[in-house]
Design a protein around this motif. Structure first.
Motif, PDB file in Angstrom:
ATOM      1  N   THR A  29      45.842 -37.332-101.740  1.00 25.15           N
ATOM      2  CA  THR A  29      44.608 -38.063-102.019  1.00 25.15           C
ATOM      3  C   THR A  29      43.758 -37.308-103.045  1.00 25.15           C
ATOM      4  OG1 THR A  29      42.757 -39.241-100.975  1.00 25.15           O
ATOM      5  CG2 THR A  29      43.261 -37.044-100.102  1.00 25.15           C
ATOM      6  N   ASP A  30      42.607 -37.924-103.373  1.00 27.10           N
ATOM      7  CA  ASP A  30      41.637 -37.262-104.246  1.00 27.10           C
ATOM      8  C   ASP A  30      40.269 -37.358-103.571  1.00 27.10           C
ATOM      9  OD1 ASP A  30      40.780 -39.897-104.677  1.00 27.10           O
ATOM     10  OD2 ASP A  30      41.925 -40.105-106.531  1.00 27.10           O
ATOM     11  N   ASP A  31      39.266 -36.785-104.211  1.00 28.50           N
ATOM     12  CA  ASP A  31      37.933 -36.748-103.583  1.00 28.50           C
ATOM     13  C   ASP A  31      37.383 -38.149-103.288  1.00 28.50           C
ATOM     14  OD1 ASP A  31      37.795 -33.929-103.666  1.00 28.50           O
ATOM     15  OD2 ASP A  31      37.359 -34.023-105.800  1.00 28.50           O
ATOM     16  N   VAL A  32      37.768 -39.120-104.117  1.00 29.18           N
ATOM     17  CA  VAL A  32      37.229 -40.481-103.985  1.00 29.18           C
ATOM     18  C   VAL A  32      37.754 -41.181-102.727  1.00 29.18           C
ATOM     19  CG1 VAL A  32      36.912 -42.686-105.190  1.00 29.18           C
ATOM     20  CG2 VAL A  32      37.250 -40.600-106.512  1.00 29.18           C
ATOM     21  N   LYS A  33      39.040 -40.965-102.409  1.00 25.74           N
ATOM     22  CA  LYS A  33      39.691 -41.718-101.333  1.00 25.74           C
ATOM     23  C   LYS A  33      39.962 -40.877-100.086  1.00 25.74           C
ATOM     24  CE  LYS A  33      39.708 -45.561-103.485  1.00 25.74           C
ATOM     25  NZ  LYS A  33      38.889 -46.661-102.959  1.00 25.74           N
ATOM     26  N   LYS A  34      39.321 -39.701-100.033  1.00 27.39           N
ATOM     27  CA  LYS A  34      39.599 -38.741 -98.960  1.00 27.39           C
ATOM     28  C   LYS A  34      39.360 -39.306 -97.552  1.00 27.39           C
ATOM     29  CE  LYS A  34      38.092 -34.145 -97.783  1.00 27.39           C
ATOM     30  NZ  LYS A  34      37.014 -33.249 -98.145  1.00 27.39           N
ATOM     31  N   GLY A  44      49.194 -40.235 -88.518  1.00 28.18           N
ATOM     32  CA  GLY A  44      50.474 -39.508 -88.531  1.00 28.18           C
ATOM     33  C   GLY A  44      50.557 -38.490 -87.412  1.00 28.18           C
ATOM     34  N   LYS A  45      49.464 -37.774 -87.199  1.00 29.25           N
ATOM     35  CA  LYS A  45      49.416 -36.781 -86.102  1.00 29.25           C
ATOM     36  C   LYS A  45      49.626 -37.460 -84.755  1.00 29.25           C
ATOM     37  CE  LYS A  45      45.533 -34.537 -86.659  1.00 29.25           C
ATOM     38  NZ  LYS A  45      44.427 -33.561 -86.665  1.00 29.25           N
ATOM     39  N   GLN A  46      48.922 -38.584 -84.557  1.00 34.10           N
ATOM     40  CA  GLN A  46      49.025 -39.294 -83.278  1.00 34.10           C
ATOM     41  C   GLN A  46      50.430 -39.841 -83.035  1.00 34.10           C
ATOM     42  OE1 GLN A  46      45.874 -42.147 -82.568  1.00 34.10           O
ATOM     43  NE2 GLN A  46      44.271 -40.717 -83.199  1.00 34.10           N
ATOM     44  N   LEU A  47      51.172 -40.089 -84.112  1.00 32.76           N
ATOM     45  CA  LEU A  47      52.562 -40.572 -83.977  1.00 32.76           C
ATOM     46  C   LEU A  47      53.548 -39.414 -83.809  1.00 32.76           C
ATOM     47  CD1 LEU A  47      52.540 -43.415 -86.686  1.00 32.76           C
ATOM     48  CD2 LEU A  47      52.617 -43.727 -84.209  1.00 32.76           C
ATOM     49  N   GLY A  48      53.021 -38.190 -83.789  1.00 33.49           N
ATOM     50  CA  GLY A  48      53.875 -37.025 -83.532  1.00 33.49           C
ATOM     51  C   GLY A  48      54.552 -36.449 -84.765  1.00 33.49           C
ATOM     52  N   ALA A  49      54.117 -36.887 -85.953  1.00 31.51           N
ATOM     53  CA  ALA A  49      54.702 -36.349 -87.185  1.00 31.51           C
ATOM     54  C   ALA A  49      54.028 -35.031 -87.548  1.00 31.51           C
ATOM     55  CB  ALA A  49      54.535 -37.334 -88.329  1.00 31.51           C
ATOM     56  N   GLU A  50      54.714 -34.228 -88.359  1.00 30.52           N
ATOM     57  CA  GLU A  50      54.145 -33.002 -88.928  1.00 30.52           C
ATOM     58  C   GLU A  50      53.301 -33.453 -90.121  1.00 30.52           C
ATOM     59  OE1 GLU A  50      52.917 -29.829 -88.989  1.00 30.52           O
ATOM     60  OE2 GLU A  50      54.868 -29.082 -88.317  1.00 30.52           O
ATOM     61  N   SER A  51      52.010 -33.735 -89.852  1.00 28.20           N
ATOM     62  CA  SER A  51      51.145 -34.345 -90.880  1.00 28.20           C
ATOM     63  C   SER A  51      50.479 -33.309 -91.772  1.00 28.20           C
ATOM     64  CB  SER A  51      50.050 -35.179 -90.209  1.00 28.20           C
ATOM     65  OG  SER A  51      50.600 -36.339 -89.659  1.00 28.20           O
ATOM     66  N   MET A  52      50.386 -33.634 -93.059  1.00 31.15           N
ATOM     67  CA  MET A  52      49.724 -32.760 -94.035  1.00 31.15           C
ATOM     68  C   MET A  52      48.842 -33.612 -94.936  1.00 31.15           C
ATOM     69  SD  MET A  52      53.201 -30.741 -95.132  1.00 31.15           S
ATOM     70  CE  MET A  52      54.128 -32.262 -95.157  1.00 31.15           C
ATOM     71  N   LEU A  53      47.714 -33.053 -95.337  1.00 32.48           N
ATOM     72  CA  LEU A  53      46.784 -33.753 -96.231  1.00 32.48           C
ATOM     73  C   LEU A  53      46.565 -32.892 -97.470  1.00 32.48           C
ATOM     74  CD1 LEU A  53      44.739 -36.153 -96.586  1.00 32.48           C
ATOM     75  CD2 LEU A  53      43.062 -34.744 -95.401  1.00 32.48           C
ATOM     76  N   ALA A  54      46.897 -33.431 -98.643  1.00 31.79           N
ATOM     77  CA  ALA A  54      46.716 -32.690 -99.902  1.00 31.79           C
ATOM     78  C   ALA A  54      45.666 -33.408-100.747  1.00 31.79           C
ATOM     79  CB  ALA A  54      48.037 -32.618-100.662  1.00 31.79           C
ATOM     80  N   VAL A  55      44.561 -32.720-101.031  1.00 33.73           N
ATOM     81  CA  VAL A  55      43.467 -33.309-101.814  1.00 33.73           C
ATOM     82  C   VAL A  55      43.448 -32.686-103.213  1.00 33.73           C
ATOM     83  CG1 VAL A  55      40.993 -33.810-101.876  1.00 33.73           C
ATOM     84  CG2 VAL A  55      42.130 -33.504 -99.665  1.00 33.73           C
ATOM     85  N   MET A  56      43.434 -33.547-104.224  1.00 37.46           N
ATOM     86  CA  MET A  56      43.385 -33.064-105.604  1.00 37.46           C
ATOM     87  C   MET A  56      42.175 -33.666-106.310  1.00 37.46           C
ATOM     88  SD  MET A  56      46.398 -35.360-107.343  1.00 37.46           S
ATOM     89  CE  MET A  56      46.298 -37.152-107.274  1.00 37.46           C
ATOM     90  N   LYS A  57      41.893 -33.134-107.488  1.00 34.89           N
ATOM     91  CA  LYS A  57      40.834 -33.696-108.321  1.00 34.89           C
ATOM     92  C   LYS A  57      41.290 -35.078-108.788  1.00 34.89           C
ATOM     93  CE  LYS A  57      40.169 -32.167-112.560  1.00 34.89           C
ATOM     94  NZ  LYS A  57      39.934 -31.231-113.658  1.00 34.89           N
TER      95      LYS A  57
END
Length: 315
Positions: A29-34, A44-57
């Motif tokens: 994602t980016d700052d606008v849609k974070k 994703g976490k609630q579904l038991g996946a190894e969830s990651m969030l990557a925020v870029m400019k």
């Protein structure tokens, strides 16, 4: 509201991407849609996946590549959702992640309203069936003619394959937009001739208040008329961004014209053309920009056969 967004996100992740417990799941994602991205990450976490969030400019335009570390993370994840202001659909990062086996959905410009209403609520089994039918028509076709308001644009699609964006990406390497429902193709470069009236919306500009008339010669925009013409040409630049790169047909009966091209180009009864990059889906243009324009209620001929009249499919 946050809980509802998370619930809808869970449904989307399961039905459209087949996310399972234990899989690696990356939200780009980016700052606008974070904020919306956080709902997907939570789902994703609630579904038991190894969830990651990557925020870029925020990127400056659609088709611009994400930073290299994000591209690497995309290629190393089972499931990827790109929820950004500008589209990552037509990037090498998306193409490479799919080639590495990721199941991937891009959601450029998606809004909370679009999550809760409209195109995302479609019956994707039905959307998939129509999308695949239209994709076959494109793959089998040789030439296209689009007519609207007395203007006509013709181009070749000979030897090119149609691409389905069905909204269901359940097998390794499948990718496309969400919400979805379109079949698209890369026209043969350098051959398009004529004019097209774009009256729905344009990526990066939004819903049009008045139509744009685009004149194309030898596959390239030579002039644009209308209130937003200068802005469009500025976004596309003076190089290969002005080349006709895509022709698409919307197949989602729940989609609405909202001014966000992600949903607009999926509207049943519309077609869209894009200028700029198409090297990620069978063409040869690498422009670093890809801008779609939506046309409502056109007549469309493929190999001189009328397949769509005023936006209605001819059965």
């Amino acid at each position: 509201m946050k809980e509802r967004l998370t619930e809808i996100s869970k449904n989307v992740l399961q039905s459209c991407l087949g996310l399972k417990a234990g899989e690696t799941f990356l939200v780009v994602t980016d700052d606008v849609k974070k904020e919306l991205a956080e709902a997907l990450y939570e789902a994703g976490k609630q579904l038991g996946a190894e969830s990651m969030l990557a925020v870029m400019k925020e990127r400056t335009k659609s088709g611009e590549e994400p930073p290299a570390p994000i591209a690497i993370a995309m290629a190393n994840s089972n499931v990827v959702v790109c929820i950004t202001k500008h589209s990552l659909t037509h990037t090498q990062a998306r193409k490479q992640a799919a080639a590495a086996g990721a199941r991937l959905a891009t959601m450029p410009g998606i809004t909370e309203d679009m999550f809760l209403e409209g195109a995302i609520s479609a019956d994707y089994v039905q959307v998939k069936a129509l999308t695949e039918k239209v994709t076959d028509i494109l793959t089998d076709g040789q030439k296209v003619r689009i007519e609207k308001d007395g203007r006509s644009l013709s181009f070749s699609i000979a030897g090119r394959n149609g691409v389905p964006s069905t909204g269901m990406y359940l097998n390794p390497g499948e990718s496309g937009n969400l919400p979805s429902g379109e079949a698209y193709i890369a026209p043969v470069e350098g051959g398009a001739e004529g004019q097209i009236v774009i009256d729905g919306s344009v990526a990066g500009i939004g819903k049009l208040q008045s139509p744009l008339v685009i004149t194309v010669e030898k596959g390239r925009i030579v002039s644009a008329e209308g209130a937003d013409a200068d802005r469009l040409l500025q976004i596309l630049g003076d190089g290969d961004g002005r080349q006709l790169g895509e022709f698409g047909i919307g197949t989602n009966d729940k989609a609405r014209i909202t001014g966000v091209v992600l949903e607009d180009e999926k509207v049943y009864g519309t077609i869209h053309v894009a200028f700029g990059s198409n090297n990620t889906f069978g063409g040869t243009i690498a422009a670093g920009v890809h801008i779609d324009g939506v046309v409502t209620k056109p007549n469309v001929y493929i190999d001189d056969k009328l397949i769509m009249e005023s936006g209605r499919f001819e059965q």
